[in-house]
Scaffold this active site. Structure first.
Site, short mmCIF file in Angstrom:
data_model
loop_
_atom_site.label_atom_id
_atom_site.label_comp_id
_atom_site.label_asym_id
_atom_site.label_seq_id
_atom_site.Cartn_x
_atom_site.Cartn_y
_atom_site.Cartn_z
CB SER A 129 -0.91 0.01 1.22
OG SER A 129 -1.78 -1.10 1.17
N1 SAH Z 1 -1.89 -3.89 2.86
C1 SAH Z 1 -0.87 -4.42 1.99
C2 SAH Z 1 -1.23 -4.21 0.54
C3 SAH Z 1 -1.93 -5.35 0.03
S1 SAH Z 1 -2.32 -5.33 -1.70
C4 SAH Z 1 0.49 -3.81 2.27
O1 SAH Z 1 0.56 -2.87 3.06
O2 SAH Z 1 1.46 -4.31 1.72
C5 SAH Z 1 -3.72 -6.33 -1.61
C6 SAH Z 1 -3.51 -7.71 -1.06
O3 SAH Z 1 -4.80 -8.27 -0.96
C7 SAH Z 1 -2.69 -8.64 -1.94
O4 SAH Z 1 -1.64 -9.18 -1.19
C8 SAH Z 1 -3.69 -9.72 -2.33
O5 SAH Z 1 -3.14 -11.00 -2.42
C9 SAH Z 1 -4.69 -9.65 -1.19
N2 SAH Z 1 -6.02 -10.18 -1.48
C10 SAH Z 1 -6.75 -10.08 -2.61
N3 SAH Z 1 -7.91 -10.72 -2.48
C11 SAH Z 1 -7.95 -11.22 -1.22
C12 SAH Z 1 -8.89 -12.00 -0.48
N4 SAH Z 1 -10.04 -12.39 -1.00
N5 SAH Z 1 -8.58 -12.33 0.80
C13 SAH Z 1 -7.39 -11.96 1.34
N6 SAH Z 1 -6.47 -11.24 0.71
C14 SAH Z 1 -6.73 -10.88 -0.57
#
Ligand code: SAH
Length: 220
Positions: A69
């Site tokens: 993020s």
């Molecule tokens: N908050 C994170 C950014 C994550 S990007 C950070 O600070 O690094 C979004 C993430 O959501 C990805 O890792 C992706 O794999 C996850 N994601 C997508 N769909 C999801 C689901 N249904 N359940 C859990 N995680 C999910």
């Protein structure tokens, strides 16, 4: 010996101070949010993620760099969620690198985070250990179902966008709780603030346009 660990630490501290200044310039005003962002060593999460990408082929559909993020988006979301209240027990959906979870942990003692890609979760665990964040509870699960065993949550924050708010997650929001959800539209995503006012009573407020990776079904 001038390139020792303290050198790296100093650089990262200075970089973080610059990042916080930039966030202020971009309009972030909440001092607790800015302090939380200044505290978390982002390089631990970023470098690990970028380094890992070099070893992965395209089997993981999300380039790792996409999964971290952006500081502005983390700051903005937290500022919205903290307006006039504390975060309380918080669920993040989409752990990714673990960066946002670490920032959340500076603001509330109870952070839960779920991630659907096991390989990412393993890395997030390692990153969080390196950043000395041991209190966050992580689970390999499809976040569309929330985290029933720890519900209800005062705060729920989605790090991935979808066309509909998952029903199961709505049910896990405490009465009086707030949730942020990037709603996927025709050609843009809009940040949706959902507040649960009663057993069956939710209010929705559409905020700014955002860009998140898609919320996907199932685990891998
Ligand atoms: N908050 C994170 C950014 C994550 S990007 C950070 O600070 O690094 C979004 C993430 O959501 C990805 O890792 C992706 O794999 C996850 N994601 C997508 N769909 C999801 C689901 N249904 N359940 C859990 N995680 C999910």
């Amino acid at each position: 010996m001038s390139q020792g660990i303290s050198g790296v630490g100093m650089t990262s501290q200075r970089t973080r101070a610059r990042m916080v200044k930039r966030l202020r310039d971009q309009g972030i005003r909440n001092e607790s949010v800015l302090a939380a962002i200044e505290t978390v060593p982002r390089h631990v999460f970023v470098e690990e993620a970028l380094a890992s990408r070099a070893y992965e082929d395209t089997a993981l559909p999300l380039g790792y760099s996409q999964t971290i993020s952006q500081p502005y988006s983390v700051a903005r979301m937290l500022e919205i969620l903290l307006e006039g209240r504390a975060l309380g027990k918080t669920l993040e959906i989409g752990t990714g690198s673990g960066y946002q979870a670490a920032v959340l942990a500076q603001l509330t003692p109870e952070v839960f985070s779920v991630e659907r890609i096991d390989a990412l979760l393993i890395k997030a665990k390692r990153n969080l250990r390196a950043a000395r964040q041991s209190r966050i509870r992580l689970k390999h699960a499809d976040g569309q179902f929330g985290l029933p065993e720890a519900a209800p949550f005062d705060t729920i924050i989605f790090a991935a966008a979808a066309r509909n708010v998952p029903e199961k997650v709505l049910q896990q929001l405490a009465i009086g709780g707030k949730m942020l959800f990037p709603l996927e539209g025709e050609n843009r995503q809009t940040l949706l603030l959902i507040e649960r006012c009663g057993e069956k009573n939710y209010t929705e407020t559409r905020l700014e346009n955002v860009r998140f990776v898609p919320l996907l079904a199932g685990i891998e």
